[in-house]
Design an enzyme around this catalytic site. Sequence first.
Site, PDB file in Angstrom:
ATOM      1  NE  ARG A  25       8.149  -6.723   6.030  1.00 61.97           N
ATOM      2  CZ  ARG A  25       8.661  -5.490   6.223  1.00 61.97           C
ATOM      3  NH1 ARG A  25       8.680  -4.947   7.344  1.00 61.97           N
ATOM      4  NH2 ARG A  25       9.316  -5.038   5.207  1.00 61.97           N
TER       5      ARG A  25
ATOM      6  CD  GLU B 139      12.452   4.070   5.841  1.00 63.31           C
ATOM      7  OE1 GLU B 139      11.449   3.076   6.333  1.00 63.31           O
ATOM      8  OE2 GLU B 139      13.136   4.623   6.342  1.00 63.31           O
TER       9      GLU B 139
HETATM   10  O1  PRP Z   1       4.407   2.995   5.130  1.00 67.27           O
HETATM   11  P1  PRP Z   1       5.275   2.517   4.129  1.00 67.27           P
HETATM   12  O2  PRP Z   1       6.499   3.417   3.821  1.00 67.27           O
HETATM   13  O3  PRP Z   1       4.446   2.287   2.785  1.00 67.27           O
HETATM   14  O4  PRP Z   1       6.167   1.245   4.591  1.00 67.27           O
HETATM   15  C1  PRP Z   1       5.451   0.148   5.192  1.00 67.27           C
HETATM   16  C2  PRP Z   1       5.464  -1.064   4.444  1.00 67.27           C
HETATM   17  O5  PRP Z   1       6.648  -1.318   4.200  1.00 67.27           O
HETATM   18  C3  PRP Z   1       6.854  -2.781   4.634  1.00 67.27           C
HETATM   19  O6  PRP Z   1       6.369  -3.758   3.385  1.00 67.27           O
HETATM   20  P2  PRP Z   1       7.149  -3.982   2.184  1.00 67.27           P
HETATM   21  O7  PRP Z   1       6.491  -3.293   1.042  1.00 67.27           O
HETATM   22  O8  PRP Z   1       8.682  -3.736   2.313  1.00 67.27           O
HETATM   23  O9  PRP Z   1       6.984  -5.586   1.855  1.00 67.27           O
HETATM   24  P3  PRP Z   1       6.828  -7.002   2.651  1.00 67.27           P
HETATM   25  O10 PRP Z   1       5.835  -6.878   3.411  1.00 67.27           O
HETATM   26  O11 PRP Z   1       6.722  -7.819   1.399  1.00 67.27           O
HETATM   27  O12 PRP Z   1       8.423  -6.990   3.137  1.00 67.27           O
HETATM   28  C4  PRP Z   1       5.821  -3.052   5.643  1.00 67.27           C
HETATM   29  O13 PRP Z   1       5.512  -4.412   5.829  1.00 67.27           O
HETATM   30  C5  PRP Z   1       4.716  -2.039   5.412  1.00 67.27           C
HETATM   31  O14 PRP Z   1       3.670  -2.680   4.621  1.00 67.27           O
HETATM   32  N1  ADE Z   2      12.361   1.020   8.246  1.00 61.21           N
HETATM   33  C1  ADE Z   2      11.600   0.136   8.013  1.00 61.21           C
HETATM   34  N2  ADE Z   2      11.732  -1.342   8.704  1.00 61.21           N
HETATM   35  C2  ADE Z   2      11.002  -2.266   8.434  1.00 61.21           C
HETATM   36  N3  ADE Z   2      10.269  -2.167   7.505  1.00 61.21           N
HETATM   37  C3  ADE Z   2      10.046  -1.133   6.656  1.00 61.21           C
HETATM   38  N4  ADE Z   2       9.113  -0.778   5.777  1.00 61.21           N
HETATM   39  C4  ADE Z   2       9.475   0.421   5.241  1.00 61.21           C
HETATM   40  N5  ADE Z   2      10.237   1.087   6.316  1.00 61.21           N
HETATM   41  C5  ADE Z   2      10.713   0.076   7.099  1.00 61.21           C
END
Ligand code: PRP
Ligand code: ADE
Length: 182
Positions: A65, A102
């Site tokens: 993302r 998370e």
């Molecule tokens: O502050 P944090 O606890 O690190 O969480 C935030 C991250 O989690 C999500 O990515 P995710 O790893 O779910 O991957 P994606 O973008 O591929 O969905 C989001 O896009 C952030 O990069």
């Molecule tokens: N609660 C949440 N919603 C969407 N993206 C996330 N990445 C980590 N925590 C998340």
Amino acid sequence: MTDSKILAEIKASIKTIPDYPKAGIQFRDVTSLVENGDAFAKSVDALVEPYKNMGITKVVGAEARGFIFGAAVANKLGCGFVLARKPNKLPRETISQSYQLEYGEDELHIHKDALDENDVILLVDDLIATGGTIEASVKLVRSLGAKVNHAAFVISLPDLGGEDKLKQLNIEPFSLVSFEGE
Ligand SMILES: O=P(O)(O)OC[C@H]1O[C@H](OP(=O)(O)OP(=O)(O)O)[C@H](O)[C@@H]1O
Ligand SMILES: Nc1ncnc2[nH]cnc12
């Protein structure tokens, strides 16, 4: 400073999905924002605004993302975009950093020759929760000798402590909307 009415529109465009991807997680779904052309354009403008005259040479964004907003912000700033990717995706020599999320754990890689000590980096992601992803990105950027003191997000989840973690790393966080105690 972006108008509070615009920020409220941006927030209203983000759907919340309870218990995704695991029980107890309130998933703040940025795809519903991106699917709305007006909210997407306004979000990118608002993210770019504070960094227009700061000498940023490159934006770094994490898969997946972070690519959506990072590339759009870099384009508006007129600078390059560097991809921080999950394992086995980048073709040239990389350095890597593992981190906790998370709802799991992962690892990010960055091309070794993508940054150097002349670069001033802005980190961009859709969301900050625990700060694990952005902390790993800070470590990767700094280990290549580039300067980084700023990170911009569409969404902040302050209850999860990520922004506090960033301040300890001497990174100034900026986010458009926040979900706190919700
Ligand atoms: O502050 P944090 O606890 O690190 O969480 C935030 C991250 O989690 C999500 O990515 P995710 O790893 O779910 O991957 P994606 O973008 O591929 O969905 C989001 O896009 C952030 O990069
Ligand atoms: N609660 C949440 N919603 C969407 N993206 C996330 N990445 C980590 N925590 C998340």
